[in-house]
Scaffold this motif. Structure first.
Motif, short mmCIF file in Angstrom:
data_model
loop_
_atom_site.label_atom_id
_atom_site.label_comp_id
_atom_site.label_asym_id
_atom_site.label_seq_id
_atom_site.Cartn_x
_atom_site.Cartn_y
_atom_site.Cartn_z
N ARG A 24 3.06 -10.97 3.66
CA ARG A 24 2.71 -10.82 2.24
C ARG A 24 1.91 -9.54 2.03
N PRO A 25 1.85 -9.06 0.80
CA PRO A 25 1.06 -7.86 0.53
C PRO A 25 -0.36 -7.99 1.07
N GLY A 26 -0.78 -6.94 1.76
CA GLY A 26 -2.12 -6.93 2.34
C GLY A 26 -2.18 -7.45 3.76
N ASP A 27 -1.12 -8.13 4.23
CA ASP A 27 -1.11 -8.60 5.61
C ASP A 27 -1.12 -7.41 6.56
N ARG A 28 -1.83 -7.58 7.65
CA ARG A 28 -1.91 -6.53 8.66
C ARG A 28 -0.79 -6.73 9.67
N LEU A 29 -0.08 -5.65 9.99
CA LEU A 29 0.96 -5.72 11.01
C LEU A 29 0.31 -5.73 12.39
N PRO A 30 1.03 -6.23 13.39
CA PRO A 30 0.50 -6.19 14.75
C PRO A 30 0.25 -4.75 15.18
N SER A 31 -0.61 -4.60 16.15
CA SER A 31 -0.89 -3.26 16.67
C SER A 31 0.37 -2.68 17.30
N MET A 48 7.96 5.42 15.39
CA MET A 48 9.10 5.78 14.53
C MET A 48 9.42 4.66 13.55
N ALA A 49 9.34 3.41 14.00
CA ALA A 49 9.58 2.27 13.11
C ALA A 49 8.55 2.25 11.99
N TYR A 50 7.29 2.43 12.35
CA TYR A 50 6.23 2.42 11.35
C TYR A 50 6.36 3.62 10.41
N ALA A 51 6.79 4.77 10.93
CA ALA A 51 7.01 5.95 10.08
C ALA A 51 8.14 5.68 9.08
N ARG A 52 9.19 5.01 9.54
CA ARG A 52 10.29 4.66 8.64
C ARG A 52 9.80 3.71 7.55
N LEU A 53 9.03 2.70 7.94
CA LEU A 53 8.50 1.75 6.96
C LEU A 53 7.55 2.43 5.98
N ALA A 55 7.70 5.60 5.07
CA ALA A 55 8.54 6.42 4.20
C ALA A 55 9.21 5.58 3.11
N LEU A 56 9.54 4.34 3.46
CA LEU A 56 10.14 3.42 2.49
C LEU A 56 9.10 2.74 1.61
N ARG A 57 7.82 3.02 1.85
CA ARG A 57 6.68 2.46 1.12
C ARG A 57 6.50 0.97 1.35
N VAL A 58 6.99 0.48 2.48
CA VAL A 58 6.84 -0.94 2.83
C VAL A 58 5.45 -1.19 3.40
N ILE A 59 4.89 -0.19 4.06
CA ILE A 59 3.57 -0.32 4.67
C ILE A 59 2.71 0.87 4.27
N ARG A 60 1.42 0.70 4.52
CA ARG A 60 0.47 1.81 4.38
C ARG A 60 -0.45 1.76 5.59
N ARG A 61 -0.80 2.91 6.06
CA ARG A 61 -1.72 2.99 7.21
C ARG A 61 -3.10 3.33 6.70
N GLN A 62 -4.09 2.69 7.30
CA GLN A 62 -5.49 3.00 7.01
C GLN A 62 -6.15 3.41 8.31
N GLN A 63 -6.55 4.63 8.37
CA GLN A 63 -7.16 5.18 9.58
C GLN A 63 -8.30 4.28 10.05
N GLY A 64 -8.21 3.85 11.30
CA GLY A 64 -9.26 3.04 11.89
C GLY A 64 -9.23 1.57 11.52
N LYS A 65 -8.32 1.17 10.63
CA LYS A 65 -8.26 -0.22 10.19
C LYS A 65 -6.95 -0.90 10.54
N GLY A 66 -5.85 -0.16 10.48
CA GLY A 66 -4.57 -0.76 10.81
C GLY A 66 -3.46 -0.39 9.85
N VAL A 67 -2.39 -1.16 9.94
CA VAL A 67 -1.19 -0.95 9.14
C VAL A 67 -0.98 -2.21 8.30
#
Length: 79
Positions: A24-31, A48-53, A55-67
């Motif tokens: 769900r929105p806001g859920d953290r993906l595994p490391s 590469m998988a996370y970069a694809r996601l 680019a598709l705006r499915v995820i966002r990365r937060q430096q030091g916090k996760g994906v």
């Protein structure tokens, strides 16, 4: 079935989990290390998988916090 790259398969699995509401929105993906172990792939493949996601705006990365999963309304089209 045609072979797809591992990074594409990982990204598709995440998208499927969002669509089925396992994620769900806001859920953290595994490391990256955990995802790497789950799929038995290299660090670069998960990146590469996370970069694809991202680019598709499915995820966002937060430096030091996760994906994190974004709100599907921002990227998913209605059928």
């Amino acid at each position: 079935m045609r072979d797809v790259p591992d990074y594409w398969r990982i990204a598709d699995d995440v998208i499927a989990d969002v669509k089925s509401k396992k994620l769900r929105p806001g859920d953290r993906l595994p490391s990256i290390a955990d995802t790497r172990a789950t799929y038995d792939v290299s660090h670069g493949t998960v990146q590469m998988a996370y970069a694809r996601l991202e680019a598709l705006r499915v995820i966002r990365r937060q430096q030091g916090k996760g994906v994190f999963v974004t709100d599907p309304k921002t990227w998913m089209r209605e059928p």
